[in-house]
Design an enzyme around this catalytic site. Structure first.
Site, PDB file in Angstrom:
ATOM      1  N   HIS A 220       0.817  -1.221   0.000  1.00  0.00           N
ATOM      2  CA  HIS A 220       0.000   0.000   0.000  1.00  0.00           C
ATOM      3  C   HIS A 220       0.849   1.270   0.000  1.00  0.00           C
ATOM      4  O   HIS A 220       0.351   2.353  -0.276  1.00  0.00           O
ATOM      5  CB  HIS A 220      -0.958   0.002   1.196  1.00  0.00           C
ATOM      6  CG  HIS A 220      -0.295   0.277   2.508  1.00  0.00           C
ATOM      7  ND1 HIS A 220       0.077  -0.721   3.390  1.00  0.00           N
ATOM      8  CD2 HIS A 220       0.068   1.436   3.110  1.00  0.00           C
ATOM      9  CE1 HIS A 220       0.630  -0.191   4.464  1.00  0.00           C
ATOM     10  NE2 HIS A 220       0.641   1.118   4.321  1.00  0.00           N
ATOM     11  N   ASP A 250       0.072  -7.583   1.237  1.00  0.00           N
ATOM     12  CA  ASP A 250       0.533  -6.212   1.464  1.00  0.00           C
ATOM     13  C   ASP A 250       2.055  -6.133   1.541  1.00  0.00           C
ATOM     14  O   ASP A 250       2.625  -5.467   2.399  1.00  0.00           O
ATOM     15  CB  ASP A 250      -0.099  -5.628   2.733  1.00  0.00           C
ATOM     16  CG  ASP A 250       0.037  -4.105   2.792  1.00  0.00           C
ATOM     17  OD1 ASP A 250       0.291  -3.502   1.733  1.00  0.00           O
ATOM     18  OD2 ASP A 250      -0.095  -3.533   3.886  1.00  0.00           O
ATOM     19  N   SER A 328       4.953   2.654   8.039  1.00  0.00           N
ATOM     20  CA  SER A 328       4.599   1.441   7.316  1.00  0.00           C
ATOM     21  C   SER A 328       5.715   1.037   6.359  1.00  0.00           C
ATOM     22  O   SER A 328       6.296   1.871   5.676  1.00  0.00           O
ATOM     23  CB  SER A 328       3.316   1.655   6.526  1.00  0.00           C
ATOM     24  OG  SER A 328       2.221   1.838   7.382  1.00  0.00           O
TER      25      SER A 328
END
Length: 480
Positions: A220, A250, A328
Site C-alpha cells: 500500500h 501487502d 509502514s
C-alpha cells in the site's frame, strides 16, 4: 662559693618559670594547639571571609564559620586551615587526614576528590573538577562568565565507561545502531491533473534485503504512484522501480540502482517469536527518518479473519510498539537485529500489527520464481483505503476510546484514507464504517475487497457519527 650557688639556683628557677626557653627555636615541631569549638554555632559572631577566595569558601574546622579554603597542593592537617571546595586533606601514602593523624603531627596536602578530567564551557580540558572550579572563580573575578562542566572526559571525545549502566543495558541502542543503515525512507509522487508537474503525496519506509538494491516495503506504500524515490540513511536518493507486489499480503519489492554493496537486514524466524519478547520498530513516520519505537510482542498469531484484514488466511504479529503513518514498510526487529516483521498497521494506541517475516520469505521466493519465468504482473483495481472488519468487541473498544464512534456493530471500519485516491475523491474519511455497497450489506472488510474487484462503480452507504451518508467511488485500474 656561696655566690656561685646563688647564681645557679636563680637560673634553675628561671628555667622552671619559662619552659619554652629550655629549647632553642627550630630544634623540634611543637604539637598543634587543639581547636576549641563553641558549644553552639552563632554565625553572627563569625568574621566575614575575604571576597577573593581562590580555593572557594568552606566551613572552618568547627563547621560553623565560612573561611577561605586552601588551594590544591597546599599543606594541611596541622595549623593550616581547611582545604578548599572539592578538596580533601591527604597525608603521605594517600591516607585522608584525621584527628589521629593530626595528634601525631603529620602534615598532608590538599588533593582533589575527583581525579577524572572534565570539559569546561570555555572548551578547555581540565585535569579534574577542582581545577575547573578554580578557573571559574578566576573568571568571575575578572567579571567573565563562570566556567561550567559540559561533560566528563576531555573535550572533543566521548566518555566511554564500560562499567556504566548505560553502557551495559542500552541494548535497544545497540540494535538500532546495527540496523539503521539498511532502513530507507520512501517518498511517493503523483502528477497533477492536466499538468506534468509532480507533487509528493505520501511517504513510507522500507529495508534493504540485497546488496544490489532490492528493498522490501508494504504494497500500500508504493501502489498507485507515478514515481517512487528512495533515500538512504546517508542522504543519497535514488529512483526506484517496482519489481513485484502481493496486494493480498501487502508486501512489495522495489529496486534501486546503486554502485557498490549496500548494507542489508537478515530475516529472522517469526515462527520462533514468543509473546513478551522485546521488539524495535524503525521507520520514517511523518517523514522523520529513522524514528525508533520499542515495545513487546503481544501475540504472535493474531488471525487475519479476526482482524478483518485483506489476507484473512495469514496470522499477524501484534505489538504495542508504536506504528504511525509513514512508519509502514519499515522493519520490526528482535534484539539480534533480525527482521521478524514488516510494520503495517496501527489500529489504536498500543495495538499495532506487523506482517510476519516467514511470510516475507515466501513472497521473496515466489517473486524470484515469477521473475525468472517472466510472468507479468496484472493490473488491479484500487480505491485507496486501509480497513478492518468491525466486530462487536472491537466496536465496543473503539467506542470506549472515541465517544463519537458510530453506533454500529459490524461493517468495514476505515483506518486510513490515502491522499489523492478515488476514496478521497469520493468523500470517504477515516473512522467511517462502510455498511453496504451497491445494495449489498457489508459485514467484513473482505466484502469490500470482493466488490472492488468485480464492480466499476461503488455506491456506498457509510455510517459517519450517527448519520448514514451515500458516497460514490469509482475504482482506478493501476499497475501494482
Amino acid at each position: 662559693m656561696q655566690s656561685l650557688r646563688t647564681t645557679l639556683l636563680s637560673l634553675l628557677l628561671l628555667l622552671l618559670a619559662a619552659p619554652s626557653l629550655a629549647l632553642p627555636s627550630g630544634t623540634g615541631r611543637s604539637a598543634p594547639a587543639a581547636t576549641v569549638c563553641p558549644e553552639h554555632c552563632d554565625p553572627t559572631r563569625c568574621a566575614p571571609p575575604p571576597t577573593d577566595c581562590e580555593g572557594g569558601r568552606v566551613r572552618d574546622a568547627c563547621g560553623c564559620c565560612e573561611v577561605c579554603g586552601a588551594l590544591e597542593g597546599a599543606a594541611c592537617g596541622l595549623q593550616e586551615g581547611p582545604c578548599g571546595e572539592g578538596l580533601q586533606c591527604v597525608v603521605p601514602f594517600g591516607v585522608p587526614a584525621s584527628a589521629t593523624v593530626r595528634r601525631r603531627a603529620q602534615a598532608g596536602l590538599c588533593v582533589c576528590a575527583s581525579s577524572e578530567p572534565v570539559c569546561g564551557s570555555d572548551a578547555k580540558t581540565y585535569t579534574n573538577l577542582c581545577q575547573l572550579r578554580a578557573a571559574s572563580r578566576r573568571s568571575e573575578k575578572l567579571r567573565q562568565p563562570p566556567v561550567i562542566v559540559l561533560q566528563r572526559g576531555a573535550c572533543g571525545q566521548g566518555q566511554e565507561d564500560p562499567n556504566s549502566l548505560r553502557h551495559k543495558y542500552n541494548f535497544i541502542a545497540d540494535v538500532v545502531e546495527k540496523i539503521a543503515p539498511a532502513v530507507v525512507h520512501i517518498e511517493l509522487y503523483r502528477k497533477l491533473p492536466f499538468s506534468k508537474r509532480e507533487v509528493p503525496v505520501a511517504s513510507g519506509s522500507g529495508f534493504i534485503v540485497s546488496e544490489d538494491g532490492l528493498i522490501v516495503t508494504n504494497a500500500h506504500v508504493v501502489t498507485n504512484k507515478n514515481r517512487v524515490k528512495v533515500e538512504l540513511k546517508n542522504g543519497a536518493t535514488y529512483e526506484a522501480k517496482i519489481k513485484d507486489v502481493d496486494e493480498k499480503a501487502d508486501i512489495a519489492l522495489i529496486k534501486i540502482d546503486h554502485q557498490g554493496k549496500l548494507p542489508v537486514l537478515l530475516l529472522g524466524r517469526s515462527s520462533e517469536l514468543r509473546p513478551g519478547e522485546f521488539v524495535v520498530a524503525i521507520g520514517s513516520p511523518f517523514s522523520l527518518q529513522n524514528t525508533v519505537t520499542t515495545g513487546i510482542v503481544s501475540t504472535t498469531q493474531r488471525g487475519g479473519k479476526e482482524l478483518g484484514l485483506r489476507n484473512s488466511d495469514m496470522d499477524y504479529i501484534q505489538t504495542d510498539a508504536i506504528i504511525n503513518y509513514g512508519n509502514s514498510g519499515g522493519p520490526l526487529v528482535n534484539l539480534d537485529g533480525e527482521v521478524i516483521g514488516i510494520n503495517t498497521l496501527k489500529v489504536t494506541a498500543g495495538i499495532s500489527f506487523a506482517i510476519p517475516s516467514d511470510k516475507i520469505k515466501k513472497f521473496l521466493t515466489e517473486s524470484h520464481d515469477r521473475q525468472a519465468k517472466g510472468k507479468a504482473v496484472t493490473k488491479k483495481k484500487y480505491i485507496g483505503i486501509r480497513m478492518m472488519s468491525l466486530t462487536s468487541s472491537k466496536a465496543k473498544e473503539l467506542k470506549d476510546r472515541h465517544r463519537d464512534f458510530p453506533d454500529v456493530l459490524s461493517g468495514a471500519y476505515i483506518i486510513e484514507v490515502i491522499p489523492d485516491t478515488p476514496a478521497e475523491a469520493g468523500g470517504l474519511k477515516e473512522n467511517d464504517v462502510i455498511i453496504s455497497i451497491n445494495g449489498q450489506s457489508v459485514v467484513t472488510a473482505n466484502d469490500v475487497s470482493d466488490v472492488i474487484k468485480k464492480e466499476n462503480t461503488l455506491n456506498m452507504v457509510v455510517r459517519r457519527g450517527n448519520e448514514d451518508i451515500v458516497i460514490t467511488v469509482i475504482p482506478e485500474e493501476i499497475d501494482p
